[in-house]
Design a protein around this motif. Structure first.
Motif, PDB file in Angstrom:
ATOM      1  N   ASN A 137       0.621  -1.153  -0.040  1.00  0.00           N
ATOM      2  CA  ASN A 137      -0.154   0.082  -0.006  1.00  0.00           C
ATOM      3  C   ASN A 137       0.824   1.273   0.111  1.00  0.00           C
ATOM      4  OD1 ASN A 137      -1.626  -1.895   2.179  1.00  0.00           O
ATOM      5  ND2 ASN A 137      -2.588  -1.334   0.395  1.00  0.00           N
ATOM      6  N   TYR A 138       1.926   1.213   0.508  1.00  0.00           N
ATOM      7  CA  TYR A 138       3.053   2.236   0.771  1.00  0.00           C
ATOM      8  C   TYR A 138       4.344   2.028   0.484  1.00  0.00           C
ATOM      9  CZ  TYR A 138       3.839   1.417   5.305  1.00  0.00           C
ATOM     10  OH  TYR A 138       4.339   0.435   6.675  1.00  0.00           O
ATOM     11  N   ILE A 161       2.803   6.318  -2.011  1.00  0.00           N
ATOM     12  CA  ILE A 161       1.791   5.498  -1.732  1.00  0.00           C
ATOM     13  C   ILE A 161       1.381   4.664  -3.150  1.00  0.00           C
ATOM     14  CG2 ILE A 161      -0.832   5.310  -1.534  1.00  0.00           C
ATOM     15  CD1 ILE A 161       0.655   6.553   1.004  1.00  0.00           C
ATOM     16  N   LEU A 164      -3.975   2.814  -1.626  1.00  0.00           N
ATOM     17  CA  LEU A 164      -4.847   3.075  -0.525  1.00  0.00           C
ATOM     18  C   LEU A 164      -6.127   2.886  -0.736  1.00  0.00           C
ATOM     19  CD1 LEU A 164      -2.624   5.568   1.957  1.00  0.00           C
ATOM     20  CD2 LEU A 164      -2.892   2.942   2.338  1.00  0.00           C
TER      21      LEU A 164
END
Length: 463
Positions: A137-138, A161, A164
């Protein structure tokens, strides 16, 4: 840094921890010029629906001067016995819209800082069913945040990112308390939500680190042909002792500061080698009885307390040296006021008696204030310089260690790069230099090298 006096005072080096700073700070290359004018810009940050407004100070910085306006011009330093309070560094919660490419996390100071503040931050996975994960997600961020005197009070750390969804969250945390400042909120939560405005990137203008440039008149240069020294020094020569003698028991030091004219038959504690002036520390072949006890280790020092040409009020000191790497060695370049200790300015200190210390990567800068032999404050930083500034190899090759003493600020440099700055609380003092390799061990003291080699020392005097 340490207090280098006999009596009841003891060293503070035992309490020092390492700033294991990951990521590189922005640097000016040697010889480049940067002019940066801050004009009171305002940065507004939105975090989880709250608003924080910070107004930056005004500053002007070039590679040769350091004129930084601050709120400290009216501060009462009480003749070097007081220093403005530390600022408190905090992380702030942040929001980001789902689908955005970067999340911005605010890092704030609660007040203008009188000295450089350095903090290491790292991302942490979220928790629960809506946790965001690094790599999915990051992207992990492990970096350094540096505030210099005169900087705006808010920075943001950008986190890339990947993806998300609504409600997913992760965190950013301080790895340890910031050096040069106090710790406030140490953990921030970053949440993906379309219901709140995303936390914006800070837009304040931050001063670039200075590059070292000698602005004073060359007053002294170390030279083999003119170098002189004696046990107590003189107007034209270095002393091989400290002002209070040849031992520092209060610091826990186990080395006796030697002079071959006083202790014949020992390995030369100071001599000229092929690469420069050598300050040699050693485990003695036979103990020396001195001041009521046996000494098993030899330390080395050159002290300028009586050497007129080595003393300045304002200006620059610049050493080119290679550090020892022996466990238990304690090399340092430092300055003492000609009116007595304290105050003290530590340009470089290597805590080889500490298990964490890495001679190739760590540097330490400190100031100590007070009067009449009593310390009233101590402030500085110990930095993992390779990760913070891209500097390393201090025991492998020669590097430049310098300090610029001006009426408003004292600035430290390594290899021409600014590594620390502090407001100058010591108005009207004159300084003399000390270069030494102390010993603080009871072990074999036979690994690596116990020698500091000084290739160059230049001293510049400014009005």
């Amino acid at each position: 840094m340490n207090i280098k006096l006999t009596g009841s005072m003891c060293g503070a080096g035992l309490s020092l921890l390492c700033v294991m700073a990951a990521g590189a700070a922005t640097m000016l290359s040697s010889g480049s010029t940067s002019t940066n004018l801050q004009t009171g810009s305002t940065t507004t940050l939105l975090s989880s629906g709250s608003t924080s407004t910070t107004t930056s100070t005004t500053s002007l910085s070039t590679d040769t001067t350091s004129t930084v306006s601050s709120s400290f011009s009216t501060f009462d330093f009480a003749n070097g016995t007081r220093l403005p309070d530390k600022s408190t560094l905090s992380l702030g919660n942040a929001t980001v819209h789902p689908g955005s490419g970067t999340a911005y996390v605010p890092v704030t100071l609660d007040r203008p800082t009188p000295n450089t503040v350095i903090a290491r931050v790292i991302t942490v996975n979220g928790s629960g069913t809506l946790r965001a994960l690094s790599g999915y997600n990051y992207q992990t961020v492990d970096t350094v945040v540096i505030f210099r005197p005169g900087d705006p009070l808010v920075q943001t750390v950008g986190v890339p990112i990947t993806s998300l969804a609504e409600g997913q969250q992760f965190q950013l945390k301080l790895r340890e308390a910031p050096w040069g400042g106090l710790q406030g909120q140490s953990l921030a939560t970053i949440t993906a939500t379309s219901a709140l405005a995303p936390t914006p990137k800070a837009t304040g203008t931050f001063r670039q680190p200075r590059t070292f440039a000698a602005t004073g008149t060359l007053q002294f240069e170390l030279n083999k042909e003119t170098h002189k020294r004696s046990p107590d020094g003189g107007w034209n020569r270095w002393a091989t002792s400290l002002s209070h003698g040849r031992t520092q028991i209060a610091n826990g030091e186990t080395g006796l500061y030697l002079d071959s004219s006083l202790f014949p038959g020992i390995e030369g504690p100071v001599y000229w080698g092929a690469q420069g002036l050598v300050l040699h520390s050693q485990k003695l072949k036979s103990p020396i009885w001195y001041e009521g006890q046996n000494w098993y280790y030899g330390a080395s020092v050159l002290d300028g307390r009586n050497f007129i040409a080595s003393q300045i009020g304002y200006g620059q000191y610049e050493w080119v040296a290679r550090m020892p790497n022996r466990r238990g060695s304690w090399p340092a370049f430092w300055l003492i006021s000609t009116s007595g200790w304290p105050p003290e300015i530590d340009i470089y200190e290597g805590f080889g008696y500490q298990s964490f210390w890495d001679f190739d990567r760590h540097i330490s800068h400190t100031i100590l204030g007070g009067k009449d032999g009593v310390r009233s404050f101590q402030r500085g930083v110990t930095i993992q310089a390779e990760q913070a500034y891209g500097l390393n190899g201090f025991a492998q090759d020669f590097h430049r260690f310098a300090v610029d003493i001006q009426r408003d600020y004292i600035t430290w440099f390594v290899d021409g790069v600014e590594t620390y700055q502090s407001v100058n609380p010591f108005q009207g003092h004159r300084w003399y230099p000390i270069m030494d390799v102390a010993v603080k061990t009871s072990g074999a003291y036979d690994d690596g090298s116990g020698d500091m080699i000084i290739k160059s020392l230049r001293i510049y005097s400014a009005p």
